[in-house]
Design a protein around this motif. Structure first.
Motif, PDB file in Angstrom:
ATOM      1  N   SER A   4     -27.501   8.418 -41.175  1.00  0.00           N
ATOM      2  CA  SER A   4     -26.903   8.319 -39.843  1.00  0.00           C
ATOM      3  C   SER A   4     -27.733   7.450 -38.913  1.00  0.00           C
ATOM      4  O   SER A   4     -27.225   6.933 -37.945  1.00  0.00           O
ATOM      5  CB  SER A   4     -26.723   9.706 -39.230  1.00  0.00           C
ATOM      6  N   ALA A   5     -29.002   7.265 -39.224  1.00  0.00           N
ATOM      7  CA  ALA A   5     -29.883   6.495 -38.359  1.00  0.00           C
ATOM      8  C   ALA A   5     -29.443   5.038 -38.265  1.00  0.00           C
ATOM      9  O   ALA A   5     -29.821   4.341 -37.334  1.00  0.00           O
ATOM     10  CB  ALA A   5     -31.321   6.591 -38.850  1.00  0.00           C
ATOM     11  N   THR A   6     -28.636   4.553 -39.222  1.00  0.00           N
ATOM     12  CA  THR A   6     -28.200   3.165 -39.175  1.00  0.00           C
ATOM     13  C   THR A   6     -27.025   2.962 -38.221  1.00  0.00           C
ATOM     14  O   THR A   6     -26.751   1.833 -37.841  1.00  0.00           O
ATOM     15  CB  THR A   6     -27.826   2.654 -40.579  1.00  0.00           C
ATOM     16  N   ALA A   7     -26.341   4.019 -37.867  1.00  0.00           N
ATOM     17  CA  ALA A   7     -25.229   3.920 -36.919  1.00  0.00           C
ATOM     18  C   ALA A   7     -25.793   3.835 -35.505  1.00  0.00           C
ATOM     19  O   ALA A   7     -26.716   4.562 -35.141  1.00  0.00           O
ATOM     20  CB  ALA A   7     -24.303   5.121 -37.045  1.00  0.00           C
ATOM     21  N   MET A  12     -18.188   4.658 -25.242  1.00  0.00           N
ATOM     22  CA  MET A  12     -16.844   4.260 -25.670  1.00  0.00           C
ATOM     23  C   MET A  12     -16.196   3.458 -24.547  1.00  0.00           C
ATOM     24  O   MET A  12     -16.287   3.835 -23.376  1.00  0.00           O
ATOM     25  CB  MET A  12     -15.970   5.481 -25.990  1.00  0.00           C
ATOM     26  N   ARG A  13     -15.544   2.371 -24.926  1.00  0.00           N
ATOM     27  CA  ARG A  13     -14.835   1.531 -23.967  1.00  0.00           C
ATOM     28  C   ARG A  13     -13.385   1.376 -24.402  1.00  0.00           C
ATOM     29  O   ARG A  13     -13.009   1.761 -25.513  1.00  0.00           O
ATOM     30  CB  ARG A  13     -15.514   0.154 -23.872  1.00  0.00           C
ATOM     31  N   TRP A  14     -12.560   0.797 -23.551  1.00  0.00           N
ATOM     32  CA  TRP A  14     -11.129   0.700 -23.823  1.00  0.00           C
ATOM     33  C   TRP A  14     -10.842  -0.011 -25.142  1.00  0.00           C
ATOM     34  O   TRP A  14      -9.891   0.333 -25.841  1.00  0.00           O
ATOM     35  CB  TRP A  14     -10.394   0.046 -22.653  1.00  0.00           C
ATOM     36  N   TRP A  15     -11.646  -0.995 -25.499  1.00  0.00           N
ATOM     37  CA  TRP A  15     -11.385  -1.746 -26.738  1.00  0.00           C
ATOM     38  C   TRP A  15     -11.692  -0.920 -27.994  1.00  0.00           C
ATOM     39  O   TRP A  15     -11.365  -1.333 -29.099  1.00  0.00           O
ATOM     40  CB  TRP A  15     -12.142  -3.063 -26.769  1.00  0.00           C
ATOM     41  N   ASP A  16     -12.287   0.243 -27.821  1.00  0.00           N
ATOM     42  CA  ASP A  16     -12.542   1.136 -28.947  1.00  0.00           C
ATOM     43  C   ASP A  16     -11.355   2.057 -29.244  1.00  0.00           C
ATOM     44  O   ASP A  16     -11.356   2.740 -30.272  1.00  0.00           O
ATOM     45  CB  ASP A  16     -13.774   2.006 -28.664  1.00  0.00           C
ATOM     46  N   ILE A  17     -10.375   2.089 -28.359  1.00  0.00           N
ATOM     47  CA  ILE A  17      -9.292   3.061 -28.518  1.00  0.00           C
ATOM     48  C   ILE A  17      -8.535   2.861 -29.825  1.00  0.00           C
ATOM     49  O   ILE A  17      -8.263   3.839 -30.534  1.00  0.00           O
ATOM     50  CB  ILE A  17      -8.356   3.058 -27.289  1.00  0.00           C
ATOM     51  N   TYR A  54     -17.985   9.660 -23.092  1.00  0.00           N
ATOM     52  CA  TYR A  54     -17.429   9.385 -24.419  1.00  0.00           C
ATOM     53  C   TYR A  54     -18.303   8.363 -25.124  1.00  0.00           C
ATOM     54  O   TYR A  54     -18.721   7.372 -24.520  1.00  0.00           O
ATOM     55  CB  TYR A  54     -15.979   8.892 -24.319  1.00  0.00           C
ATOM     56  N   LEU A  55     -18.571   8.623 -26.385  1.00  0.00           N
ATOM     57  CA  LEU A  55     -19.443   7.785 -27.203  1.00  0.00           C
ATOM     58  C   LEU A  55     -18.727   7.367 -28.472  1.00  0.00           C
ATOM     59  O   LEU A  55     -17.852   8.079 -28.957  1.00  0.00           O
ATOM     60  CB  LEU A  55     -20.682   8.570 -27.646  1.00  0.00           C
ATOM     61  N   VAL A  56     -19.156   6.248 -29.023  1.00  0.00           N
ATOM     62  CA  VAL A  56     -18.748   5.867 -30.372  1.00  0.00           C
ATOM     63  C   VAL A  56     -20.012   5.583 -31.171  1.00  0.00           C
ATOM     64  O   VAL A  56     -21.065   5.278 -30.616  1.00  0.00           O
ATOM     65  CB  VAL A  56     -17.815   4.631 -30.404  1.00  0.00           C
ATOM     66  N   ALA A  57     -19.889   5.704 -32.477  1.00  0.00           N
ATOM     67  CA  ALA A  57     -20.955   5.339 -33.412  1.00  0.00           C
ATOM     68  C   ALA A  57     -20.435   4.177 -34.234  1.00  0.00           C
ATOM     69  O   ALA A  57     -19.345   4.260 -34.818  1.00  0.00           O
ATOM     70  CB  ALA A  57     -21.303   6.520 -34.310  1.00  0.00           C
ATOM     71  N   GLU A  58     -21.215   3.100 -34.265  1.00  0.00           N
ATOM     72  CA  GLU A  58     -20.826   1.906 -35.014  1.00  0.00           C
ATOM     73  C   GLU A  58     -21.861   1.613 -36.080  1.00  0.00           C
ATOM     74  O   GLU A  58     -23.062   1.790 -35.858  1.00  0.00           O
ATOM     75  CB  GLU A  58     -20.782   0.687 -34.089  1.00  0.00           C
ATOM     76  N   GLU A  59     -21.366   1.111 -37.199  1.00  0.00           N
ATOM     77  CA  GLU A  59     -22.257   0.684 -38.264  1.00  0.00           C
ATOM     78  C   GLU A  59     -21.655  -0.559 -38.913  1.00  0.00           C
ATOM     79  O   GLU A  59     -20.497  -0.527 -39.362  1.00  0.00           O
ATOM     80  CB  GLU A  59     -22.420   1.802 -39.294  1.00  0.00           C
ATOM     81  N   ASP A  60     -22.412  -1.610 -38.924  1.00  0.00           N
ATOM     82  CA  ASP A  60     -21.947  -2.878 -39.516  1.00  0.00           C
ATOM     83  C   ASP A  60     -20.591  -3.291 -38.963  1.00  0.00           C
ATOM     84  O   ASP A  60     -19.692  -3.703 -39.708  1.00  0.00           O
ATOM     85  CB  ASP A  60     -21.893  -2.768 -41.046  1.00  0.00           C
ATOM     86  N   GLY A  61     -20.410  -3.145 -37.644  1.00  0.00           N
ATOM     87  CA  GLY A  61     -19.176  -3.546 -36.994  1.00  0.00           C
ATOM     88  C   GLY A  61     -18.008  -2.598 -37.181  1.00  0.00           C
ATOM     89  O   GLY A  61     -16.896  -2.876 -36.728  1.00  0.00           O
ATOM     90  N   ARG A  62     -18.226  -1.472 -37.827  1.00  0.00           N
ATOM     91  CA  ARG A  62     -17.167  -0.487 -38.090  1.00  0.00           C
ATOM     92  C   ARG A  62     -17.434   0.793 -37.315  1.00  0.00           C
ATOM     93  O   ARG A  62     -18.556   1.289 -37.301  1.00  0.00           O
ATOM     94  CB  ARG A  62     -17.130  -0.195 -39.588  1.00  0.00           C
TER      95      ARG A  62
END
Length: 185
Positions: A4-7, A12-17, A54-62
């Motif tokens: 999980s440390a790589t994420a 979170m922003r509108w483009w993440d919806i 609100y948060l998102v977790a991203e890894e390698d653009g995903r």
């Protein structure tokens, strides 16, 4: 399995919806949130009167996870935590929850509540690691499946965050116990 440390966690922003909705429908097909629900939540997440985080977790653009908290007065409510299936057991759910509890502390919440499907024992174990305690049920809360919700409460989230920072609770205590939690508020 990916650590999980790589994420990377970020706001979170509108483009993440759209990517959040794809994950939402995959993980929670019966009671997925709508686009409008996420827009509404994000509308209250910025500015001086913000009441949400609100948060998102991203890894390698995903996008591989997301989480949200709403506050009212001195009470916080975890609205959602979700982790992509290929990241279950990596500690990402614990990282997301830790950040929500940091936000609750910053919002000066004295307690945090959440609802969790009664059949999601993995998520319940994650919440218990952080000090959440069951306080009741909401019958038929998750529709259309008519699944009950277990209501859980954490008193003084700042203590849980401090324990996590010291390595005595939270992430790393019981690896492999996080997953999409289906605790939509």
């Amino acid at each position: 399995m990916t650590e999980s440390a790589t994420a990377v966690l970020r706001e979170m922003r509108w483009w993440d919806i759209d990517p959040v909705l794809r994950m939402e429908r995959e993980l929670f097909p019966e009671d997925a949130w709508s686009r409008g629900m996420f827009w509404s939540e994000l509308a209250h997440a910025r500015g001086p009167g913000a009441t949400r985080r609100y948060l998102v977790a991203e890894e390698d653009g995903r996008l591989v996870g997301y989480a949200g908290l709403v506050t009212s007065g001195d009470q916080g409510d975890v609205q959602t935590i979700a982790v992509a299936r290929d990241h279950w057991g990596t500690g990402l759910g614990a990282r997301l929850l830790t950040e929500l509890l940091r936000a609750a502390t910053a919002f000066e919440c004295t307690e945090v509540l959440l609802e969790c499907r009664v059949d999601n024992t993995r998520a319940q174990r994650l919440y218990e690691r952080f000090g959440f305690e069951p306080i009741g049920f909401r019958r038929g809360y998750y529709q259309p499946g008519n699944v009950d919700a277990l209501v859980m409460r954490l008193s003084d989230p700042s203590n849980s965050v401090a324990a996590t920072d010291q390595g005595t609770a939270g992430p790393g205590t019981a690896p492999g116990t996080d997953m999409g939690t289906d605790n939509h508020g």
